[in-house]
Scaffold this active site. Sequence first.
Site, PDB file in Angstrom:
ATOM      1  N   ARG A  90       0.838  -1.198   0.000  1.00 48.71           N
ATOM      2  CA  ARG A  90       0.000   0.000   0.000  1.00 48.71           C
ATOM      3  C   ARG A  90       0.876   1.251   0.000  1.00 48.71           C
ATOM      4  O   ARG A  90       1.940   1.286   0.626  1.00 48.71           O
ATOM      5  CB  ARG A  90      -0.880  -0.018   1.251  1.00 48.71           C
ATOM      6  N   THR A 377      -9.548   0.459  -9.518  1.00 49.73           N
ATOM      7  CA  THR A 377      -8.740  -0.679  -9.077  1.00 49.73           C
ATOM      8  C   THR A 377      -8.856  -1.852 -10.056  1.00 49.73           C
ATOM      9  O   THR A 377      -9.633  -1.845 -10.999  1.00 49.73           O
ATOM     10  CB  THR A 377      -9.147  -1.081  -7.636  1.00 49.73           C
ATOM     11  N   THR A 395      -3.960  -0.910  -7.485  1.00 48.25           N
ATOM     12  CA  THR A 395      -4.763   0.288  -7.733  1.00 48.25           C
ATOM     13  C   THR A 395      -3.921   1.538  -7.888  1.00 48.25           C
ATOM     14  O   THR A 395      -2.802   1.614  -7.365  1.00 48.25           O
ATOM     15  CB  THR A 395      -5.772   0.499  -6.585  1.00 48.25           C
ATOM     16  N   GLU A 397      -6.109   4.187  -7.463  1.00 48.93           N
ATOM     17  CA  GLU A 397      -7.290   4.798  -6.850  1.00 48.93           C
ATOM     18  C   GLU A 397      -8.315   5.165  -7.913  1.00 48.93           C
ATOM     19  O   GLU A 397      -8.833   4.286  -8.592  1.00 48.93           O
ATOM     20  CB  GLU A 397      -6.922   5.995  -5.979  1.00 48.93           C
ATOM     21  N   ASP A 417      -7.833   8.301   0.099  1.00 50.20           N
ATOM     22  CA  ASP A 417      -8.476   7.241   0.872  1.00 50.20           C
ATOM     23  C   ASP A 417      -8.403   7.499   2.372  1.00 50.20           C
ATOM     24  O   ASP A 417      -9.054   6.809   3.159  1.00 50.20           O
ATOM     25  CB  ASP A 417      -7.826   5.879   0.573  1.00 50.20           C
ATOM     26  N   SER A 441      -7.876   0.716   3.246  1.00 49.11           N
ATOM     27  CA  SER A 441      -8.306   0.233   1.936  1.00 49.11           C
ATOM     28  C   SER A 441      -9.345  -0.857   2.091  1.00 49.11           C
ATOM     29  O   SER A 441      -9.377  -1.577   3.092  1.00 49.11           O
ATOM     30  CB  SER A 441      -7.104  -0.322   1.170  1.00 49.11           C
ATOM     31  N   SER A 442     -10.188  -1.006   1.056  1.00 54.00           N
ATOM     32  CA  SER A 442     -11.148  -2.106   1.001  1.00 54.00           C
ATOM     33  C   SER A 442     -10.673  -3.252   0.112  1.00 54.00           C
ATOM     34  O   SER A 442     -11.398  -4.233  -0.047  1.00 54.00           O
ATOM     35  CB  SER A 442     -12.496  -1.598   0.478  1.00 54.00           C
ATOM     36  N   GLY A 464     -13.692   0.032  -5.279  1.00 56.54           N
ATOM     37  CA  GLY A 464     -13.684   0.932  -4.134  1.00 56.54           C
ATOM     38  C   GLY A 464     -14.190   0.253  -2.868  1.00 56.54           C
ATOM     39  O   GLY A 464     -13.886  -0.909  -2.600  1.00 56.54           O
TER      40      GLY A 464
END
Length: 557
Positions: A90, A377, A395, A397, A417, A441-442, A464
């Site tokens: 990330r 993503t 991603t 974003e 985010d 993040s998801s 998302g």
Amino acid sequence: MSRRFLLPLLALLLTPVTAHAAGGVVSAADPRAAEAGRSILREGGSAADAEIAMMLALTVVEPQSSGIGGGGYFVYHDAKTGRIETIDGRETAPASAGPNRFLDAAGQPLPFVQAFPGGYSVGVPGNIRLAARAHQRWGKLPWAKLFDPAIKLAEDGYTISKTTNRALGMVAPLWRDFPDAQALYWQDGKPKAAGTLNRNPALAALLRKIAAEGPDAFYKGENAAAITRAVAQAKHNPTALTEADLAAYQAKEQPAICGRYRGYRICGMGPSSSGAVTILQMLGMIERFDLAKLGKDSPVAWHLIGEAMRLAYADREEYLGDTAFVPVPVAGMIDPAYLAVRSKLISTSATLGKYEAGTPPGAAPRTAAISGEVPATTHFVAADGMGDVATMTSTVEGPFGSQLVVNGMVLNNELTDFTFAPEKDGAPVANRVEAGKRPLSSMSPTIVYGPDGKVALAVGSAGGKRIIMHVMKALVGYIDWKLPAQDAIALPNIFFNKNGLMVEQGTALDAMRPALAKLGETAVAADLPSKLNAIESTPHGWRGAADPRSEGVALAE
């Protein structure tokens, strides 16, 4: 278009979304990326090698969604050891980013449309460090070999997909201030049409350099200086992202988060991802209900999923964040006793209506705030003939990230985010901006082990904050409703907003809205696209699957 380029493209577009093989299988949201992964498997590469090659190829052919200018999460099952491990790639906030990053002069959160274009939103990219660490751990082919498919696509050219063209149309009004992006993706003063041949020589050169010199060629030297200049000189929101920020970045190996559901073991990423925790919470809350008996065509079954969803997301907003900066009660949040208490709030005959966070064991007092992930993503999966399985979500974003392009790559807007307001009711928000922090993040790359202890399924999605729900419904379809992976990922999508449930328009779930209304649900039909990709184990070998809503395919080795 020349025959040279047309025939390979037609071959890929005519490929079925599913694939079955005694050897390896890959699945990606773009056929060119899937072909890159398959070619690496055919040359003797591991699932990790194939996954890296697909990530690099997607940098070229799916620039609106992912790439080396962004970050991701990587989950790997090592058949030799039987272990599952994860890598957090990330993006991180640079040293210049503080809690007030997205506040205006009056101390109020900026509108998203003002916050994401340009420099403020760019996090230190993580995908190349992630790839290097994965290759070091599980790679079989030489590092440079994994770059060959992406370099060829960038140099020889690829056709703009319908998905990329749609994304170009979305961001076109912004691009008068982003000439580098225009130079790559516009023609005759407007976005390039679907089917247009596109070349990216600057990206090919960067990929060649990283292939030859290793990840430091991205994080140090000329490329690092170019990223620093682009962020500092952005017409919108210029700021500092320094060469020191880039040089200091590290992808992190961390234990997988695992839990059990009906005899299956479900594993995924821990924080900074909220995926595994939230999925395991929902599964834990619905496990006492007989979803198998209710079936996929039951409004009650989808109502139960909707109730668990909103309770789990309430906990997500309250407690989850980067564990290097805030205490996160992961064990308490997925504790069966805690989930049993939460489950008692759910009724088969009525809607709860108010969904508040609970108090899991080990939770410190916290205040909830909403983070703002944009539905973009990409996801891709690979399994090799040795039994290794890789699943990665990547991603930049939103569509084309920050809109900044450096050396042919799109820089992310991942810092949006973070929760813009750093405090609520006088208390710090878990997901506020802090230097060096990874935004919540998801993304939910997931591996499922069957009751026999062997890998049964690997899955993930784009979308998302909806990613978690796309994966969740696929798991219920696969485990409870015994659907093949292809049918499970094709099930209707479901999410929520402040008014109630959102159900995918034009689907069987859309037709259930009157029945859901009798349960007290306010259900609204909505466009809920997804890009799920999966592989599953069958008695005859691996079988891949791709979301019928996307251009993705699965290809067999």
